[in-house]
Enzyme design. Structure first.
Site, mmCIF file in Angstrom:
data_model
loop_
_atom_site.group_PDB
_atom_site.id
_atom_site.type_symbol
_atom_site.label_atom_id
_atom_site.label_comp_id
_atom_site.label_asym_id
_atom_site.label_seq_id
_atom_site.Cartn_x
_atom_site.Cartn_y
_atom_site.Cartn_z
ATOM 1 N N GLU A 1 0.842 -1.215 0.000
ATOM 2 C CA GLU A 1 0.000 0.000 0.000
ATOM 3 C C GLU A 1 0.871 1.257 0.000
ATOM 4 O O GLU A 1 2.072 1.209 0.266
ATOM 5 C CB GLU A 1 -0.900 0.030 1.246
ATOM 6 C CG GLU A 1 -2.339 -0.424 1.014
ATOM 7 C CD GLU A 1 -3.166 0.553 0.196
ATOM 8 O OE1 GLU A 1 -2.616 1.555 -0.315
ATOM 9 O OE2 GLU A 1 -4.382 0.330 0.068
ATOM 10 N N ASN B 1 -9.742 5.923 1.810
ATOM 11 C CA ASN B 1 -8.755 5.415 0.864
ATOM 12 C C ASN B 1 -8.186 6.515 -0.022
ATOM 13 O O ASN B 1 -7.716 7.525 0.461
ATOM 14 C CB ASN B 1 -9.339 4.246 0.064
ATOM 15 C CG ASN B 1 -8.550 2.972 0.316
ATOM 16 O OD1 ASN B 1 -7.336 2.991 0.425
ATOM 17 N ND2 ASN B 1 -9.243 1.863 0.425
ATOM 18 N N ASP C 1 -9.768 1.818 -4.603
ATOM 19 C CA ASP C 1 -8.809 1.831 -3.502
ATOM 20 C C ASP C 1 -7.938 3.079 -3.591
ATOM 21 O O ASP C 1 -8.429 4.182 -3.405
ATOM 22 C CB ASP C 1 -7.985 0.528 -3.543
ATOM 23 C CG ASP C 1 -7.346 0.185 -2.210
ATOM 24 O OD1 ASP C 1 -6.819 1.091 -1.547
ATOM 25 O OD2 ASP C 1 -7.343 -1.003 -1.828
ATOM 26 N N ARG D 1 -8.494 1.670 12.722
ATOM 27 C CA ARG D 1 -7.092 1.999 12.464
ATOM 28 C C ARG D 1 -7.019 3.000 11.318
ATOM 29 O O ARG D 1 -7.960 3.141 10.523
ATOM 30 C CB ARG D 1 -6.272 0.750 12.120
ATOM 31 C CG ARG D 1 -6.652 0.090 10.797
ATOM 32 C CD ARG D 1 -5.557 -0.847 10.318
ATOM 33 N NE ARG D 1 -5.937 -1.630 9.157
ATOM 34 C CZ ARG D 1 -5.909 -1.198 7.894
ATOM 35 N NH1 ARG D 1 -5.574 0.052 7.622
ATOM 36 N NH2 ARG D 1 -6.245 -2.008 6.899
ATOM 37 N N ASN E 1 -5.825 4.279 7.709
ATOM 38 C CA ASN E 1 -5.616 3.616 6.432
ATOM 39 C C ASN E 1 -4.773 4.543 5.549
ATOM 40 O O ASN E 1 -3.747 5.043 5.983
ATOM 41 C CB ASN E 1 -6.950 3.222 5.792
ATOM 42 C CG ASN E 1 -6.776 2.151 4.731
ATOM 43 O OD1 ASN E 1 -6.004 1.220 4.906
ATOM 44 N ND2 ASN E 1 -7.470 2.282 3.616
#
Length: 303
Positions: A17, A160, A214, A109, A111
């Site tokens: 990521e 995202n 995403d 959490r 991202n």
């Protein structure tokens, strides 16, 4: 258009990521999110250096800190921390916490997160237990040096993709669970964003099973590039019309994020994941050349 997709050597990350191209070091930074891994691909050496952050469970993003070559802002749980790393060693250490969001929301959490063109932080949270695709417990924030995190948007599913177009005065944002890309009006001077509007709806492409958007980036002509987590594709989209200009096929399905890099900023780096035991090359980072497009380098975080 004939583009070419190649694997970056030894680039595996179980949940790759947050690709960020650093001009000064001619390196691509990215994370292995669920193992607190931070990685650096050295373009000239054609080599990936990997480190684990001591004592941490997550590394959601990695952002170089301005004028501090061995300091990085990394998302660890709900904290954005400063990590000391020389870019080569196999171990990295947290030196301090920069700020925390949603304290007490232990099932959430951080991202994805990025810096805007002025070096301010933008990023958000998501649920990390249960069916993450049906919960809206996250928030989207901005933060700048000397201040506190400011909530931009509540009831976010999976916070995202983020991208900015200074010329068009737009900030783009993806909440994966809504299957949409939003465009906000963006004030570069203040960092304020307002008037969200849906500009690309991924439900309309494949209504039988909506694609999950995403990560995202933008090119110098203002087109956005949207990674699809379950679609094996990066869409190049004109944000003014919502029209798909190109579908870039990647040889695995869980496409997590994209960033332009390379000496001429004309290589599209694509991170992927290997969740739920997908076959190889799942989890590989790819480079796409021949797109006849250029992007912007990552901006270091001002702290």
């Amino acid at each position: 258009m004939s583009y070419k997709v190649e694997a970056v050597p030894d680039s595996y990350a179980a949940l790759g990521e947050g690709p960020h191209w650093d001009v000064d070091r001619q390196s691509l930074y990215y994370v292995d999110l669920e193992s607190a891994g931070i990685n650096r691909y050295d373009f000239k050496q054609n080599k990936v250096y990997k480190a684990k952050i001591e004592g941490e469970k997550f590394a959601s993003f990695i952002l170089p800190v301005e004028n501090k070559p061995q300091e990085f802002a990394v998302g660890c749980g709900l904290r954005t921390v400063i990590v000391q790393w020389d870019g080569v060693s196999a171990v990295a250490k947290v030196t301090r916490t920069l700020f925390e969001v949603q304290p007490g929301q232990t099932e959430n959490r951080l991202n994805d997160a990025k810096t805007d063109p002025k070096g301010r932080f933008y990023g958000g949270t998501m649920a990390d237990t249960g069916d993450i695709f049906t919960q809206w417990k996250g928030e989207l924030y901005s933060w700048q040096a000397g201040g506190q995190p400011k909530a931009i948007r509540g009831k976010v599913g999976i916070s995202n993709g983020l991208a900015w177009d200074v010329k068009a005065k737009k900030f783009y944002f993806i909440d994966t669970n809504n299957h949409e890309v939003l465009a906000y009006d963006y004030n570069q001077t203040t960092g304020a964003v307002s008037n969200p509007k849906v500009i690309f709806d991924l439900r309309k492409i494949r209504p039988e099973g909506p694609l999950s958007p995403d990560g995202m980036t933008v090119d110098t002509e203002g087109n956005i590039y949207v990674a699809t987590f379950n679609g094996g594709t990066v869409f190049k989209v004109n944000p003014s019309t919502g029209k798909i200009l190109l579908e870039i096929k990647i040889p695995t399905t869980q496409i997590t994020s994209v960033a332009f890099g390379g000496p001429n900023l004309d290589i599209l780096y694509v991170t992927t994941a290997n969740k739920f035991d997908h076959p190889k090359p799942a989890g590989t980072t790819f480079q796409v050349t021949g797109l006849n497009a250029n992007g912007f380098a990552g901006v270091s975080l001002k702290i």
